[in-house]
Design a protein around this motif. Structure first.
Motif, mmCIF file in Angstrom:
data_model
loop_
_atom_site.group_PDB
_atom_site.id
_atom_site.type_symbol
_atom_site.label_atom_id
_atom_site.label_comp_id
_atom_site.label_asym_id
_atom_site.label_seq_id
_atom_site.Cartn_x
_atom_site.Cartn_y
_atom_site.Cartn_z
ATOM 1 N N PHE A 1 0.869 -1.145 0.029
ATOM 2 C CA PHE A 1 0.121 0.044 -0.038
ATOM 3 C C PHE A 1 0.800 1.431 0.177
ATOM 4 N N ARG A 2 0.851 1.903 -1.185
ATOM 5 C CA ARG A 2 1.719 3.283 -1.221
ATOM 6 C C ARG A 2 0.891 4.373 -1.230
ATOM 7 N N LEU A 3 1.173 5.415 -0.485
ATOM 8 C CA LEU A 3 0.131 6.622 -0.563
ATOM 9 C C LEU A 3 1.114 7.633 -0.339
ATOM 10 N N ARG A 4 0.914 8.791 -1.394
ATOM 11 C CA ARG A 4 1.494 10.255 -1.316
ATOM 12 C C ARG A 4 0.391 11.035 -1.107
ATOM 13 N N TYR A 5 0.666 11.543 0.028
ATOM 14 C CA TYR A 5 -0.652 12.743 0.224
ATOM 15 C C TYR A 5 -0.096 13.948 0.672
ATOM 16 N N THR A 6 -0.620 14.985 -0.081
ATOM 17 C CA THR A 6 -0.273 16.601 0.147
ATOM 18 C C THR A 6 -1.613 17.144 0.360
ATOM 19 N N THR A 7 -1.738 17.911 1.554
ATOM 20 C CA THR A 7 -3.072 18.588 1.767
ATOM 21 C C THR A 7 -2.764 20.176 1.409
ATOM 22 N N PRO A 8 -3.544 20.789 0.408
ATOM 23 C CA PRO A 8 -3.202 22.119 -0.057
ATOM 24 C C PRO A 8 -3.708 22.964 1.096
ATOM 25 N N PRO A 9 -3.284 24.260 1.284
ATOM 26 C CA PRO A 9 -3.475 25.148 2.405
ATOM 27 C C PRO A 9 -4.932 25.446 2.405
ATOM 28 N N ASP A 10 -5.320 25.393 1.286
ATOM 29 C CA ASP A 10 -6.609 26.108 0.961
ATOM 30 C C ASP A 10 -7.845 25.118 1.075
ATOM 31 N N ASP A 11 -7.495 23.854 1.299
ATOM 32 C CA ASP A 11 -8.405 22.747 1.262
ATOM 33 C C ASP A 11 -9.262 22.898 2.509
ATOM 34 N N SER A 12 -10.630 23.161 2.276
ATOM 35 C CA SER A 12 -11.649 23.456 3.445
ATOM 36 C C SER A 12 -12.030 22.079 4.194
ATOM 37 N N ASN A 13 -11.786 20.987 3.650
ATOM 38 C CA ASN A 13 -12.116 19.665 4.123
ATOM 39 C C ASN A 13 -10.814 18.952 4.603
ATOM 40 N N SER A 14 -9.635 19.792 4.836
ATOM 41 C CA SER A 14 -8.681 19.320 5.644
ATOM 42 C C SER A 14 -8.590 18.461 7.079
ATOM 43 N N GLY A 15 -9.977 19.002 7.663
ATOM 44 C CA GLY A 15 -10.020 18.592 8.753
ATOM 45 C C GLY A 15 -10.113 16.916 9.034
ATOM 46 N N ASP A 16 -10.524 16.448 7.873
ATOM 47 C CA ASP A 16 -11.023 15.099 8.082
ATOM 48 C C ASP A 16 -9.811 14.023 7.702
ATOM 49 N N VAL A 17 -8.494 15.034 7.555
ATOM 50 C CA VAL A 17 -7.296 14.042 6.940
ATOM 51 C C VAL A 17 -6.861 13.026 7.810
#
Length: 532
Positions: free
Chosen positions: A159-175
């Motif tokens: 299982f390979r995952l590359r995850y970058t959260t953009p600063p302006d993502d309003s849904n980042s609280g569920d990361v």
């Protein structure tokens, strides 16, 4: 703002589709279909491309020259014959394992045989930078969709995952919750290799999921931890019961880094690069202290790679108090790349056979504690048989004797450090293979063409009795380089071969002199072109 209907339908980029067709996935039903926004036609069969588009796509994808024609006969399939469907399932699944998961899903249109094949694939590969969805929530929904549609009988090998959260993502609280769900799903499916890289641009991410600690099938763990992401406290018992390979890359180390390194009972291979960005410490106060205090305690460890690099040259804290304690009685291979050097404590160093140590040059970082740390580390590994040493920032007189060493690779950044070479040869009486790498100095510190070298009065024992092969890389024909090579040719009584890697021609005066220089009857001298 993402509308509810947009959350249930995601668009997949497919450059092979004729314009303006789009490939869409309806998540609630798990259907993949095609949509033409101009004609508002929806269909499940892949639309065929007309001749103009086919020609254009062919030119875009095949701009390189065609290979010459050959007379080798090729058995081409007859028109309408489906050879892909004749492949065994094991081979098809093996092919899909090398593809990103989104590409594996798109292969359902290649053949009817492949319609459900992707749901049995054992390698999952997701990347937010590679899969360009319209919304980040679409990427999250796609990952969730794949886990829900996988066959219940499938165990995940990787299982390979590359995850970058953009600063302006309003849904980042569920990361945090989403990542925990995905990793827990992989653990539930008996994952063998877990490869996570998390680049968190917001403060919404709380930490790594704890479910990885108890996974009984996990053998390979690769983590890239960005600054601000917390490494949770591991359990004292039952932690990583099967983990053999662990690669941990961190960008903001702190004292709790050592917690995860002390609960690896069967680990055999560990790599720990620390890429510390000192820009996060620009606002340090005088009383602020952040030191690394890590202990690697693994009874089965055989290979250990440690590296520390700072991105900023002028910063408030030093590594004088940083400490790496290694308790690994079966350790065989050790690699340390340190800029500059921390305090290394090897509690069971006698088992080390291969070691590679790279220091910061004293010309750039003249810290008083650096030589003491270097002596302590090299004294601990004095029983090694193979040693690679780069950019030594200390005097060789205080080093121990390397009695078992028979292979040495020495990187000299400046030609005026040749005295270090001959002094070190006195510390290696049983050396048989010597590889010298001559690197260029930094800008403004060019080598002096008139630089002289005074040969030692006492010939090292290894040169007169044991040394058999010598390689010199980066030879420029400077006077000091020729003097060193001539000294070794003259005193290498048992020398079989000297290989000189250079950019200059053999017709140069320095090369001609070496070819005619006196040497042992059995010694062969060879010049080779440097490969960059």
């Amino acid at each position: 703002m993402v509308e509810p209907w947009q959350q249930s339908i995601i668009r997949v980029d497919d450059p092979t589709l004729p314009r303006p067709w789009q490939c869409l996935i309806h998540l609630p039903r798990g259907l993949l279909y095609f949509w033409n926004p101009k004609t508002r036609v929806r269909q499940y069969e892949r639309p065929s491309a007309g001749p103009p588009y086919l020609y254009q796509f062919y030119r875009e994808q095949n701009s390189y020259p065609k290979p010459p024609s050959t007379s080798i006969p090729i058995n081409c399939p007859r028109h309408g014959e489906d050879m892909i469907s004749e492949l065994p399932d094991e081979l098809i699944l093996r092919i899909l394992c090398f593809l990103p998961t989104i590409s594996a899903l798109l292969t359902t249109f290649l053949s009817k045989r492949w319609n459900k094949m992707w749901t049995f694939v054992r390698h999952l590969d997701f990347d937010t930078d590679r899969e360009r969805f319209d919304y980040r929530s679409h990427f999250d929904s796609f990952v969730q969709f794949v886990f829900l549609r996988l066959s219940s009988s499938v165990d995940i090998e990787k299982f390979r995952l590359r995850y970058t959260t953009p600063p302006d993502d309003s849904n980042s609280g569920d990361v945090s919750a989403q990542l925990n769900d995905w990793v827990s799903a992989a653990v539930w499916r008996n994952v063998v290799e877990l490869d996570l890289k998390i680049v968190e641009a917001t403060e919404a991410f709380s930490g790594l999921p704890r479910s990885i600690f108890w996974c009984k099938t996990l053998k390979v763990l690769k983590l890239w931890i960005d600054q601000g992401i917390e490494i949770p406290e591991p359990p004292t018992t039952g932690c990583f019961p099967s983990l053999k390979i662990f690669h941990l890359t961190v960008t903001d180390p702190y004292e709790s880094l050592g917690n995860i390194l002390s609960y690896l009972p069967v680990l055999e291979d560990m790599s720990l690069p620390v890429l510390e960005d000192m820009s996060i410490h620009v606002q340090l106060t005088r009383d602020y202290k952040t030191y690394i205090n890590a202990k690697v305690s693994t009874p089965e460890l055989k290979t250990l790679k440690l590296s520390m690099e700072r991105k900023k040259k002028h910063y408030h804290r030093t590594q004088e108090h940083d400490s790496f304690c290694v308790d690994a009685p079966k350790l065989e291979e050790l690699e340390v790349i340190q800029i500059p050097l921390s305090n290394y404590i090897l509690e069971n160093p006698k088992s080390v056979v291969h070691a590679s140590i790279a220091f910061k040059s004293r010309a750039e970082e003249d810290w008083s504690f650096l030589p003491d740390h270097a002596y302590q580390l090299l004294t601990g590994i004095s029983n090694v048989k193979c040693l690679s040493l780069s950019n030594q920032p200390f005097e060789v007189s205080h080093l121990p004797v390397f009695g078992n060493l028979n292979q040495l690779r020495l990187v000299l950044r400046y030609r005026n450090t040749c005295e270090f070479l001959t002094a070190l040869l006195h510390k290696t009486p049983n050396l048989e293979d010597l590889d010298i790498v001559l690197e260029d100095g930094t800008e403004g510190e060019k080598d002096d063409p008139e630089l002289q070298w005074t040969p030692p009065e006492l010939v090292p024992d290894c040169l007169s009795s044991n040394l058999k092969t010598i390689s010199i890389r980066g030879f420029k024909g400077l006077q000091v380089e020729s003097q060193v090579a001539e000294y070794m040719l003259l005193n290498g009584c048992h020398l079989n071969k000297m290989t000189i890697y250079t950019c200059i021609s053999e017709e140069e005066e320095s090369c001609k002199d070496l070819l005619t220089f006196k040497r042992a009857m059995t010694c062969q001298l060879e010049f080779r072109e440097m490969q960059f």
